[in-house]
Design a protein around this motif. Structure first.
Motif, mmCIF file in Angstrom:
data_model
loop_
_atom_site.group_PDB
_atom_site.id
_atom_site.type_symbol
_atom_site.label_atom_id
_atom_site.label_comp_id
_atom_site.label_asym_id
_atom_site.label_seq_id
_atom_site.Cartn_x
_atom_site.Cartn_y
_atom_site.Cartn_z
ATOM 1 N N ALA A 136 0.795 -1.155 0.036
ATOM 2 C CA ALA A 136 -0.053 0.121 -0.069
ATOM 3 C C ALA A 136 0.967 1.206 0.122
ATOM 4 O O ALA A 136 0.578 2.369 -0.836
ATOM 5 N N GLU A 137 1.673 1.175 0.896
ATOM 6 C CA GLU A 137 2.801 2.491 0.843
ATOM 7 C C GLU A 137 3.592 2.434 -0.400
ATOM 8 O O GLU A 137 3.786 3.936 -0.929
ATOM 9 N N LYS A 138 4.173 1.558 -1.054
ATOM 10 C CA LYS A 138 4.581 1.617 -2.272
ATOM 11 C C LYS A 138 3.767 2.070 -3.287
ATOM 12 O O LYS A 138 4.067 2.978 -4.255
ATOM 13 N N LEU A 139 2.546 1.620 -3.325
ATOM 14 C CA LEU A 139 1.356 2.276 -4.521
ATOM 15 C C LEU A 139 1.107 3.792 -4.295
ATOM 16 O O LEU A 139 1.004 4.267 -5.259
ATOM 17 N N ALA A 140 0.943 4.090 -3.088
ATOM 18 C CA ALA A 140 0.809 5.522 -2.651
ATOM 19 C C ALA A 140 1.881 6.427 -3.102
ATOM 20 O O ALA A 140 1.664 7.270 -3.580
ATOM 21 N N LYS A 141 3.178 5.925 -3.040
ATOM 22 C CA LYS A 141 4.396 6.589 -3.339
ATOM 23 C C LYS A 141 4.397 6.769 -4.885
ATOM 24 O O LYS A 141 4.693 7.763 -5.381
ATOM 25 N N THR A 142 3.916 5.819 -5.704
ATOM 26 C CA THR A 142 4.171 5.453 -6.967
ATOM 27 C C THR A 142 3.033 6.647 -7.507
ATOM 28 O O THR A 142 3.271 7.343 -8.346
ATOM 29 N N LEU A 143 1.836 6.626 -6.897
ATOM 30 C CA LEU A 143 0.687 7.131 -7.342
ATOM 31 C C LEU A 143 0.918 8.955 -7.030
ATOM 32 O O LEU A 143 0.837 9.739 -7.795
ATOM 33 N N LYS A 144 1.875 9.387 -6.027
ATOM 34 C CA LYS A 144 2.107 10.625 -5.421
ATOM 35 C C LYS A 144 2.996 10.944 -6.418
ATOM 36 O O LYS A 144 2.735 12.232 -7.184
ATOM 37 N N ALA A 145 4.107 10.087 -7.103
ATOM 38 C CA ALA A 145 4.877 10.764 -8.152
ATOM 39 C C ALA A 145 4.150 11.009 -9.351
ATOM 40 O O ALA A 145 4.442 12.069 -10.173
ATOM 41 N N GLU A 147 1.109 11.888 -9.605
ATOM 42 C CA GLU A 147 -0.221 12.979 -9.389
ATOM 43 C C GLU A 147 0.353 14.127 -9.058
ATOM 44 O O GLU A 147 -0.396 15.139 -9.060
ATOM 45 N N GLY A 148 1.480 14.069 -8.245
ATOM 46 C CA GLY A 148 2.057 15.080 -7.582
ATOM 47 C C GLY A 148 1.203 15.698 -6.330
ATOM 48 O O GLY A 148 1.683 16.828 -5.915
ATOM 49 N N LYS A 149 0.446 14.860 -5.875
ATOM 50 C CA LYS A 149 -0.275 15.015 -4.473
ATOM 51 C C LYS A 149 -0.233 14.129 -3.583
ATOM 52 O O LYS A 149 -0.014 12.815 -4.094
ATOM 53 N N THR A 150 -0.616 14.187 -2.201
ATOM 54 C CA THR A 150 -0.620 13.085 -1.424
ATOM 55 C C THR A 150 -1.635 11.840 -1.813
ATOM 56 O O THR A 150 -2.826 12.747 -2.097
ATOM 57 N N VAL A 151 -1.634 10.999 -1.734
ATOM 58 C CA VAL A 151 -2.603 10.086 -2.135
ATOM 59 C C VAL A 151 -3.287 9.146 -0.966
ATOM 60 O O VAL A 151 -2.308 8.563 -0.446
ATOM 61 N N LYS A 152 -4.418 9.244 -0.951
ATOM 62 C CA LYS A 152 -4.967 8.432 0.272
ATOM 63 C C LYS A 152 -5.686 7.256 -0.424
ATOM 64 O O LYS A 152 -6.178 7.430 -1.476
ATOM 65 N N LEU A 153 -5.413 6.087 0.047
ATOM 66 C CA LEU A 153 -5.990 4.942 -0.710
ATOM 67 C C LEU A 153 -7.163 4.473 -0.147
ATOM 68 O O LEU A 153 -7.284 4.327 1.101
#
Length: 193
Positions: A136-145, A147-153
């Motif tokens: 989950a952390e890796k996915l959130a980090k990838t999505l943040k990169a 999207e440019g925003k903090t991502v809540k899953l």
């Protein structure tokens, strides 16, 4: 037989419009009072209560109950849950104006406004099996990169995917599930044979 065309999107758009007006007003008041954290807590708690309680859903959607009955029930609920005065007052106003039926849309719009204010976006993730904390952390980090925003899953499990993920962020959808790959293979086999 002569059938009339019925626009079924109209009631949904009306509900969304009503919810948006109340949400923006409530959000602006909470921001002016510097009480966005309390608003966020209230929205999460009330949203969960609405999801969990069939009785609450029946109350807000039923024309059988008078606006006074609804106002008393909402006031009691807010008092029991410790909801802020600003939110309780808004829900009271909505009940007297017979607008409680838009609560699901209201909570969704408020959640979006709060996330935008915090620089966050929400990704709806459907996985074939539960994600580990590391995944989950890796996915959130990838999505943040990307999207440019903090991502809540928001993660849901659907074993019919067989394997992989379906990720929805805003209007984008990424489908890496085995189910969709098998469907694509089946379609290509139909084209060949």
């Amino acid at each position: 037989m002569n059938f009339e065309r019925v626009d079924v999107s109209e009631p949904a758009s009306i509900s969304t419009g009503i919810a948006k007006r109340y949400a923006i007003a409530l959000f602006d008041l909470a921001r002016d009072e510097k009480s966005l954290p309390a608003l966020e807590k209230d929205v999460a708690a009330l949203g969960a209560a609405l999801t969990d309680s069939a009785d609450l859903r029946a109350l807000i959607g039923s024309p059988i109950y008078s606006s006074d009955d609804k106002a008393r029930a909402i006031a009691a609920l807010c008092a029991k849950m410790g909801v802020s005065g600003l939110v309780a007052g808004t829900l009271g106003l909505m009940s007297t104006k017979r607008r409680l039926f838009v609560l699901p849309q209201l909570f969704a719009v408020l959640a979006d406004l709060i996330a935008e204010e915090k620089g966050e976006i929400t990704a709806e993730v459907t996985a074939a099996k539960a994600l580990t904390k590391t995944q989950a952390e890796k996915l959130a980090k990838t999505l943040k990169a990307s999207e440019g925003k903090t991502v809540k899953l928001n993660v849901a499990v659907d074993d019919s995917l067989i394997g992989g993920l379906v990720v929805k962020v805003g209007s984008k959808m990424i489908d890496t599930s085995i189910r969709s790959k098998l469907a694509a293979l089946q379609n290509s086999m139909k084209e060949v044979g």
